[in-house]
Design a protein around this motif. Structure first.
Motif, PDB file in Angstrom:
ATOM      1  N   ALA A  14       0.830  -1.204   0.000  1.00 27.24           N
ATOM      2  CA  ALA A  14       0.000   0.000   0.000  1.00 27.24           C
ATOM      3  C   ALA A  14       0.865   1.254   0.000  1.00 27.24           C
ATOM      4  N   ILE A  15       1.925   1.247   0.811  1.00 23.63           N
ATOM      5  CA  ILE A  15       2.817   2.406   0.872  1.00 23.63           C
ATOM      6  C   ILE A  15       3.597   2.542  -0.433  1.00 23.63           C
ATOM      7  N   ALA A  16       4.022   1.413  -0.987  1.00 18.80           N
ATOM      8  CA  ALA A  16       4.754   1.448  -2.257  1.00 18.80           C
ATOM      9  C   ALA A  16       3.901   2.042  -3.375  1.00 18.80           C
ATOM     10  N   ASN A  17       2.596   1.767  -3.354  1.00 16.82           N
ATOM     11  CA  ASN A  17       1.706   2.352  -4.361  1.00 16.82           C
ATOM     12  C   ASN A  17       1.679   3.869  -4.263  1.00 16.82           C
ATOM     13  N   VAL A  18       1.757   4.389  -3.039  1.00 21.43           N
ATOM     14  CA  VAL A  18       1.819   5.844  -2.860  1.00 21.43           C
ATOM     15  C   VAL A  18       3.109   6.390  -3.482  1.00 21.43           C
ATOM     16  N   ALA A  19       4.218   5.670  -3.298  1.00 21.11           N
ATOM     17  CA  ALA A  19       5.497   6.105  -3.876  1.00 21.11           C
ATOM     18  C   ALA A  19       5.437   6.105  -5.404  1.00 21.11           C
ATOM     19  N   ILE A  20       4.792   5.094  -5.979  1.00 24.37           N
ATOM     20  CA  ILE A  20       4.652   5.051  -7.443  1.00 24.37           C
ATOM     21  C   ILE A  20       3.793   6.204  -7.930  1.00 24.37           C
TER      22      ILE A  20
ATOM     23  N   ALA B 190      -6.898   3.794   2.490  1.00 21.38           N
ATOM     24  CA  ALA B 190      -5.706   3.722   3.342  1.00 21.38           C
ATOM     25  C   ALA B 190      -4.519   4.393   2.656  1.00 21.38           C
ATOM     26  N   GLU B 191      -4.376   4.191   1.345  1.00 19.71           N
ATOM     27  CA  GLU B 191      -3.282   4.821   0.596  1.00 19.71           C
ATOM     28  C   GLU B 191      -3.418   6.342   0.615  1.00 19.71           C
ATOM     29  N   CYS B 192      -4.636   6.823   0.533  1.00 16.53           N
ATOM     30  CA  CYS B 192      -4.863   8.270   0.588  1.00 16.53           C
ATOM     31  C   CYS B 192      -4.459   8.827   1.958  1.00 16.53           C
ATOM     32  N   VAL B 193      -4.737   8.058   3.009  1.00 16.13           N
ATOM     33  CA  VAL B 193      -4.325   8.469   4.352  1.00 16.13           C
ATOM     34  C   VAL B 193      -2.801   8.528   4.438  1.00 16.13           C
ATOM     35  N   PHE B 194      -2.118   7.510   3.877  1.00 17.88           N
ATOM     36  CA  PHE B 194      -0.651   7.528   3.856  1.00 17.88           C
ATOM     37  C   PHE B 194      -0.132   8.762   3.119  1.00 17.88           C
ATOM     38  N   SER B 195      -0.805   9.131   2.025  1.00 18.45           N
ATOM     39  CA  SER B 195      -0.391  10.315   1.261  1.00 18.45           C
ATOM     40  C   SER B 195      -0.490  11.568   2.113  1.00 18.45           C
ATOM     41  N   LEU B 196      -1.571  11.691   2.867  1.00 21.30           N
ATOM     42  CA  LEU B 196      -1.761  12.856   3.725  1.00 21.30           C
ATOM     43  C   LEU B 196      -0.758  12.879   4.876  1.00 21.30           C
ATOM     44  N   MET B 197      -0.445  11.681   5.414  1.00 21.19           N
ATOM     45  CA  MET B 197       0.479  11.585   6.549  1.00 21.19           C
ATOM     46  C   MET B 197       1.907  11.964   6.178  1.00 21.19           C
ATOM     47  N   THR B 198       2.261  11.805   4.897  1.00 23.97           N
ATOM     48  CA  THR B 198       3.662  11.994   4.490  1.00 23.97           C
ATOM     49  C   THR B 198       3.888  13.285   3.717  1.00 23.97           C
ATOM     50  N   ILE B 199       2.937  14.219   3.784  1.00 23.73           N
ATOM     51  CA  ILE B 199       3.127  15.500   3.091  1.00 23.73           C
ATOM     52  C   ILE B 199       4.434  16.148   3.555  1.00 23.73           C
ATOM     53  N   SER B 200       5.239  16.579   2.599  1.00 20.85           N
ATOM     54  CA  SER B 200       6.544  17.182   2.900  1.00 20.85           C
ATOM     55  C   SER B 200       6.700  18.479   2.122  1.00 20.85           C
TER      56      SER B 200
ATOM     57  N   GLN C  63       8.929  14.097   0.095  1.00 17.41           N
ATOM     58  CA  GLN C  63       7.793  13.215   0.353  1.00 17.41           C
ATOM     59  C   GLN C  63       8.061  11.826  -0.217  1.00 17.41           C
ATOM     60  N   PHE C  64       8.637  11.771  -1.413  1.00 18.06           N
ATOM     61  CA  PHE C  64       8.967  10.484  -2.017  1.00 18.06           C
ATOM     62  C   PHE C  64       9.934   9.705  -1.147  1.00 18.06           C
ATOM     63  N   GLU C  65      10.960  10.389  -0.630  1.00 19.10           N
ATOM     64  CA  GLU C  65      11.950   9.717   0.205  1.00 19.10           C
ATOM     65  C   GLU C  65      11.318   9.195   1.496  1.00 19.10           C
ATOM     66  N   ALA C  66      10.421   9.979   2.106  1.00 22.18           N
ATOM     67  CA  ALA C  66       9.761   9.548   3.343  1.00 22.18           C
ATOM     68  C   ALA C  66       8.902   8.318   3.102  1.00 22.18           C
ATOM     69  N   VAL C  67       8.179   8.308   1.990  1.00 23.50           N
ATOM     70  CA  VAL C  67       7.317   7.169   1.667  1.00 23.50           C
ATOM     71  C   VAL C  67       8.159   5.937   1.371  1.00 23.50           C
ATOM     72  N   VAL C  68       9.242   6.107   0.618  1.00 23.67           N
ATOM     73  CA  VAL C  68      10.113   4.982   0.276  1.00 23.67           C
ATOM     74  C   VAL C  68      10.723   4.371   1.532  1.00 23.67           C
ATOM     75  N   ASN C  69      11.192   5.202   2.447  1.00 28.02           N
ATOM     76  CA  ASN C  69      11.789   4.693   3.688  1.00 28.02           C
ATOM     77  C   ASN C  69      10.798   3.851   4.480  1.00 28.02           C
ATOM     78  N   LEU C  70       9.551   4.310   4.568  1.00 27.33           N
ATOM     79  CA  LEU C  70       8.533   3.556   5.289  1.00 27.33           C
ATOM     80  C   LEU C  70       8.185   2.262   4.556  1.00 27.33           C
ATOM     81  N   ALA C  71       8.132   2.329   3.226  1.00 25.53           N
ATOM     82  CA  ALA C  71       7.857   1.124   2.439  1.00 25.53           C
ATOM     83  C   ALA C  71       8.964   0.096   2.613  1.00 25.53           C
ATOM     84  N   VAL C  72      10.207   0.559   2.656  1.00 24.40           N
ATOM     85  CA  VAL C  72      11.339  -0.345   2.848  1.00 24.40           C
ATOM     86  C   VAL C  72      11.246  -1.031   4.204  1.00 24.40           C
ATOM     87  N   PHE C  73      10.952  -0.263   5.264  1.00 22.95           N
ATOM     88  CA  PHE C  73      10.858  -0.860   6.601  1.00 22.95           C
ATOM     89  C   PHE C  73       9.793  -1.961   6.638  1.00 22.95           C
TER      90      PHE C  73
END
Length: 454
Positions: free
Chosen positions: A95-101, A331-341, A347-357
């Motif tokens: 789900a988080i990776a989809n936000v990064a894409i 849920a993906e939309c919520v992740f997008s809102l949570m990672t606004i930078s 924002q891309f880096e923050a999402v990628v880091n969380l997706a990696v974890f």
């Protein structure tokens, strides 16, 4: 399947490399440029770690014939709760990776729709819109989704692989030298600063050994294809990002939201750069279309196995799990809102880091299962020793990936992971009940049942 219809080593190696070389790479050059060309060292570290992970997963598949993939491997060592936790964290990571894409798509689309990158709110709106559009596009069922994604992904692969070959005609060593270490970081800090980003490009390698039945001599060819395919992807990644640092000045590259479009504009002209940018947007949409359906199918499979709520199992006459898709997209939309930078790159880096974890957690659970799997399979001492060494390298690298993801990603990732145990608590009784004979399951009114504590 007859042997003459099965894939050989070369075909499978190409398939593995292509599977990894999706949309994950096309935003990375800008983020890596913020560290400098010295970040290329992290590609080498990640390539070795990823090859070890891919090889260990291939060995898991050979010695454990159960269905369930990583979740099944994890259960071999840690029990049913690990099966659930592995499925759950992998689901979250997708789900988080989809936000990064989607963010990648927005970044490239911003080249001809500048409004998308004008403010963090605009970027978020664009990201959510793309997530919703690709979700709705899957309502018709799976018939076209896979075909579209299989074709559009070449919009990324061709420019990236092509740049690795022809880009050297435009390479300037002085430009590369100036980009090497602009912030004077130590080698350790430079690698750690970019290791999570490079690991992101290799996520998905666990799927490399999924179709061993369609391969000639799978015990030999699947591990080799995992190694060679991962190494091949690594070569393309290193060459493409390296040559780019010698074509585009570092400061300009670090600020770009469409780095591959930018480098082709430098090499040829703005029109060619715009064509590559459009191809990248199409590729991202096609990739996201496929992943949106894939995560819905993953959640449906988990629901069918009684791991997720039953609502994820509901499908339409076209076999589309629409309700599950809508929940996942929300849920993906919520992740997008949570990672606004402040900007798209951050924002891309923050999402990628969380997706990696969240992706590495199931990796570690599954990799540790190989030790038990090999003992059950009674492999020879030589095979056990070799696989154990490779697995420990893979696990060590995975822990390094968790560390490199950063404090914020580890914090939120840990909260998400621990929450999984709470969710499992609502399902644990059902699993335990199935493993006990009905005759010895105590009645809820049994006088020997412990009384509740007030």
């Amino acid at each position: 399947m007859s042997s003459n219809k099965k894939m050989g080593l070369t075909q499978l190696t190409i398939l593995v490399a292509v599977n990894m070389m999706g949309s994950g790479i096309i935003m990375l050059p800008a983020n890596l440029a913020q560290v400098g060309a010295i970040s290329m060292l992290s590609w080498a570290v990640t390539a070795v770690g990823s090859m070890c992970i891919a090889y260990a997963f291939a060995q898991c598949g050979f010695f454990c014939s159960r269905s369930g993939g990583m979740s099944a491997y994890a259960e071999e060592a840690h029990g049913k709760s690990a099966f659930f936790l592995c499925s759950y964290t992998y689901f979250i990571s997708l789900a988080i990776a989809n936000v990064a894409i989607a963010l990648t798509c927005v970044g490239y689309a911003a080249e001809f729709i500048p409004w998308l990158s004008a403010s963090p709110i605009n970027t978020c709106i664009g990201t959510i819109a793309i997530l919703m559009i690709t979700c709705a596009a899957n309502f018709g069922g799976p018939s076209l989704t896979g075909k579209i994604a299989g074709v559009t992904v070449w919009g990324v692969i061709i420019p990236v692989a092509g740049l690795s070959v022809i880009g050297w005609f435009w390479f300037d060593f002085d430009t590369f030298k100036m980009a090497w270490n602009p912030h004077n970081l130590s080698m350790g800090n430079a690698v750690s600063s970019s290791i999570a980003l490079t690991l992101w490009a290799f996520l998905g390698m666990e799927s490399a050994c999924a179709n061993s039945d369609a391969v000639e001599n799978p015990k030999k060819n699947v591990p080799l294809a995992c190694l060679f395919g991962t190494a091949g992807a690594a070569v393309v990644y290193i060459l493409s990002t390296g040559v780019m640092q010698g074509i585009v000045p570092n400061a300009e590259l670090a600020l770009s939201t469409s780095p591959f479009g930018l480098v082709f504009a430098h090499m040829f002209n703005p029109t060619v750069g715009m064509i590559v940018t459009v191809l990248a947007v199409i590729a991202c949409i096609g990739s996201l279309l496929g992943w949106q359906f894939t995560i819905a199918q993953v959640s449906k499979a988990a629901s069918d196995a009684n791991l997720f709520p039953s609502i994820f199992s509901k499908v339409t006459k076209n076999d589309a799990p629409i309700v599950g898709m809508l929940i996942i997209t929300a849920a993906e939309c919520v992740f997008s809102l949570m990672t606004i930078s402040p900007n798209l790159s951050k924002q891309f880096e923050a999402v990628v880091n969380l997706a990696v974890f969240t992706n590495v957690v199931p990796y570690i659970l599954a990799l540790s299962g190989l030790i038990v799997i090999m003992r059950k399979a009674q492999v020879t001492a030589a095979v056990y020793k070799r696989n154990l060494i490779i697995t420990m390298v893979a696990i060590t690298y995975s822990f390094y990936g968790l560390y490199a993801a950063g404090t914020e990603a580890v914090f939120w990732g840990a909260l998400v992971t621990v929450a999984g145990y709470v969710f499992y608590g609502f399902k644990a009784y059902e699993f335990e009940r199935k493993s006990i004979e009905p005759s010895i399951v105590p009645s809820i009114n049994d006088e020997h049942m412990p009384t509740a504590i007030a």
